[in-house]
Write an enzyme that holds these catalytic residues in place. Structure first.
Site, short mmCIF file in Angstrom:
data_model
loop_
_atom_site.label_atom_id
_atom_site.label_comp_id
_atom_site.label_asym_id
_atom_site.label_seq_id
_atom_site.Cartn_x
_atom_site.Cartn_y
_atom_site.Cartn_z
CG ASP A 88 2.62 -9.18 7.08
OD1 ASP A 88 3.00 -9.19 5.89
OD2 ASP A 88 3.36 -8.86 8.03
CE LYS A 136 -3.14 -2.32 10.47
NZ LYS A 136 -2.40 -1.22 9.96
CG MET A 182 4.84 2.53 6.19
SD MET A 182 5.44 1.82 7.72
CE MET A 182 7.11 2.42 7.77
N1 SAH Z 1 9.71 -3.96 3.91
C1 SAH Z 1 8.96 -3.25 2.91
C2 SAH Z 1 8.37 -1.97 3.43
C3 SAH Z 1 7.38 -2.16 4.52
S1 SAH Z 1 6.64 -0.68 5.04
C4 SAH Z 1 9.86 -3.00 1.71
O1 SAH Z 1 11.07 -3.22 1.76
O2 SAH Z 1 9.33 -2.63 0.67
C5 SAH Z 1 5.18 -0.64 4.05
C6 SAH Z 1 5.21 0.53 3.11
O3 SAH Z 1 5.96 0.19 1.95
C7 SAH Z 1 3.88 0.97 2.61
O4 SAH Z 1 3.22 1.80 3.51
C8 SAH Z 1 4.26 1.71 1.35
O5 SAH Z 1 4.75 3.01 1.66
C9 SAH Z 1 5.43 0.91 0.87
N2 SAH Z 1 5.01 -0.05 -0.15
C10 SAH Z 1 5.19 -1.38 -0.10
N3 SAH Z 1 4.74 -1.95 -1.22
C11 SAH Z 1 4.29 -0.96 -2.01
C12 SAH Z 1 3.73 -0.91 -3.32
N4 SAH Z 1 3.56 -2.01 -4.05
N5 SAH Z 1 3.37 0.30 -3.82
C13 SAH Z 1 3.55 1.42 -3.11
N6 SAH Z 1 4.08 1.42 -1.89
C14 SAH Z 1 4.46 0.26 -1.34
#
Ligand code: SAH
Length: 518
Positions: A36, A58, A173
């Site tokens: 995704d 999305k 998020m």
């Molecule tokens: N499972 C993922 C998180 C999913 S929730 C993990 O462990 O990283 C998705 C959120 O992760 C986004 O809204 C943002 O807040 C954060 N996120 C993921 N990748 C990111 C990135 N490269 N830079 C900044 N924020 C990131």
């Protein structure tokens, strides 16, 4: 009926290099991948060409698939008997809804496995120079969602308690709820001077970090126009910037690499650790001719050769593969000695259980040829290895088409008889629009073989010279350089050693000379 299974794989925080070794192996092997995050698209290139790729995220103008639909899809693919990878950003179990997917699979009796990933909660601040814990500054860190369904402002109901925790607070998020987060923190008694930072596109090349404190961070974020994905960090540690200030030697330098996947990986890894931004400027493929009549004949008279000469790791790999395929085994090599151009080739040879007998001190074809000429004249007892009428050549050179003529010229001049046989050639390229060029902002482009140069010009056609304009060309050796010059393009940087290290060093030297020139 075959039984399928699903592997929930953590793709890491964005930089495709941050997936785990295990995760990447699954991705390479799977029949279907469900993904995704668009940033993980680069990773998809690792999947088999026939792997079914299903996008469930999305996309502009379209709604993403609902979680229940994704769960159902995973179950269905598993039921089809497929080996499915569910690729998830960061770690599958950190706000990734991986748990729900696992439960859905369990409920339907589909076997599944979970491969952890590097979570953005730690890696994104880290790559921006912010450690989530730091001695005497932060003894804990807390990962909090800034997007809770059904809650006002998107914050969890227990926000007040969370906000009061010491240590580093990391909000995922949360960009849209930034004002509510700041307000909640202040309400919970955190001072407006508490350091805070917001990082957009963390771990990626286009990452941006905005630093401030609770009092001013919202204004600064608006001013910078930060977008998702972004992470908010609040706490004393957010004031730290541990990103290497002196900079890496190739920091800010962009290098387009041409070559085979394994070569690009070797050179790319080295340049990346030196700080360069590396991209693929031409994907080359190696085509084996190990089953040609010439090679078959050479395999048939192996015991008569005294030295086999390898000028590349590819040559070693294809030679031994072809030998087995021809129905023979390594006993056919008998007492033969091996000569190699450098340590990379020697290392590949060792994988097959053979040590190199001869390697020049300077890893270049000319030195290799001179060494061989010398060996043939001394060790061979005068003319033992040299050409004699009626005897077959005692040196075999299985190598790529268009290999250095210097090798054979020097041997001929020394009166050494050899069989120079095409074992493989290099062809291929990259869709022209994806290739490096001035428009992609590359500073350097690297070529590792004459055949690679030819393949590049063939692929780029009339656009080749334009694409090379303003980019410094790096060649691994004189033969490669000659090929580039024969196309009318100047060579800017020439490696002193015909190795990956030699190329990296040549670029480093060119940078420091450039600094002196400036
Ligand atoms: N499972 C993922 C998180 C999913 S929730 C993990 O462990 O990283 C998705 C959120 O992760 C986004 O809204 C943002 O807040 C954060 N996120 C993921 N990748 C990111 C990135 N490269 N830079 C900044 N924020 C990131």
């Amino acid at each position: 009926m075959r039984n399928g299974m699903v592997v929930l794989v953590g793709a890491g925080p964005g930089d495709p290099g941050l997936i785990t070794v295990k995760g990447l192996s699954c991705l390479k092997a799977c029949d279907a991948v469900v993904y995704d995050s668009l940033s993980s698209e680069q990773l998809l290139a690792a999947a088999r060409p026939d792997c079914r790729k299903v996008y469930v995220g999305k996309r502009a103008g379209r709604h993403s698939m609902k979680q229940e639909e994704i769960n159902r899809l995973l179950v269905e693919l598993g039921r089809e008997g497929l080996y499915v990878v569910r690729l998830k950003g960061g770690d599958p179990f950190v706000f990734g809804r991986g748990g729900e997917e696992a439960l859905a699979l369990a409920a339907e009796g589909i076997p599944y496995k979970i491969i952890p990933g590097v979570t953005s909660a730690v890696a994104v601040p880290e790559c921006a120079g912010i450690p989530v814990t730091h001695r005497s500054l932060s003894r804990s860190f807390h990962v909090i969602t800034g997007h809770t369904k059904g809650e006002e402002g998107g914050l969890p109901a227990e926000f007040g308690q969370v906000a009061a925790l010491p240590g580093t607070l990391v909000f995922l998020m949360g960009l849209n709820s930034l004002p509510a987060i700041v307000e909640g923190l202040v309400k919970a008694g955190r001072p407006e001077s508490l350091p805070a930072a917001v990082i957009e596109n963390g771990t990626l090349e286009n990452a941006r970090t905005v630093r401030g404190c609770l009092g001013d961070i919202q204004g600064k974020v608006l001013e910078a126009g930060l977008h998702t994905p972004a992470i908010i960090v609040a706490g004393e540690a957010a004031a730290l910037d541990l990103s290497c200030k002196s900079g890496l030697p190739l920091g800010g330098v962009r290098v387009g690499i041409t070559g085979t996947a394994s070569f690009r990986e070797r050179l790319g890894t080295l340049l990346d650790s030196l700080g360069a931004k590396v991209e693929c400027a031409g994907a080359m493929e190696v085509n084996s001719h190990a089953d040609s009549p010439e090679m078959e004949a050479a395999y048939g008279r192996l015991s008569r050769y005294e030295v086999i000469v390898f000028t590349s790791a590819n040559g070693v790999r294809l030679f031994f593969g072809g030998l087995l395929k021809s129905g023979r085994d390594f006993r056919a090599l008998g007492q033969v000695k091996f000569a190699v151009v450098g340590p990379g080739t020697a290392g590949e040879l060792l994988k097959y259980g053979f040590r190199a007998d001869y390697m020049p001190q300077v890893y270049r074809t000319r030195e290799l040829a001179e060494l061989l000429a010398q060996v043939c004249q001394t060790e061979g007892g005068g003319a033992a290895l040299t050409a004699r009428e009626g005897t077959s050549p005692r040196i075999l050179i299985p190598r790529s088409r268009g290999g250095s003529p210097e090798l054979t010229e020097i041997l001929s001049r020394a009166g050494v008889a050899f069989d120079d046989i095409v074992l493989y050639d290099v062809t291929g390229g990259l869709p022209v629009q994806d290739a490096a060029g001035p428009q992609t902002g590359c500073d350097y482009i690297t070529f590792a073989s004459a055949s690679g140069v030819e393949a590049y010009f063939e692929q780029m056609g009339g656009e080749a010279m334009e694409r090379l304009a303003g980019i410094r060309t790096v060649c691994i050796g004189d033969v490669t350089a000659g090929a580039l010059e024969s196309h009318g393009r100047r060579v800017d940087v020439l490696a002193k050693e015909f190795t990956v290290r030699g190329m990296a060093e040549a670029i480093l030297n060119d940078r420091s000379e450039g600094d002196e020139r400036r």
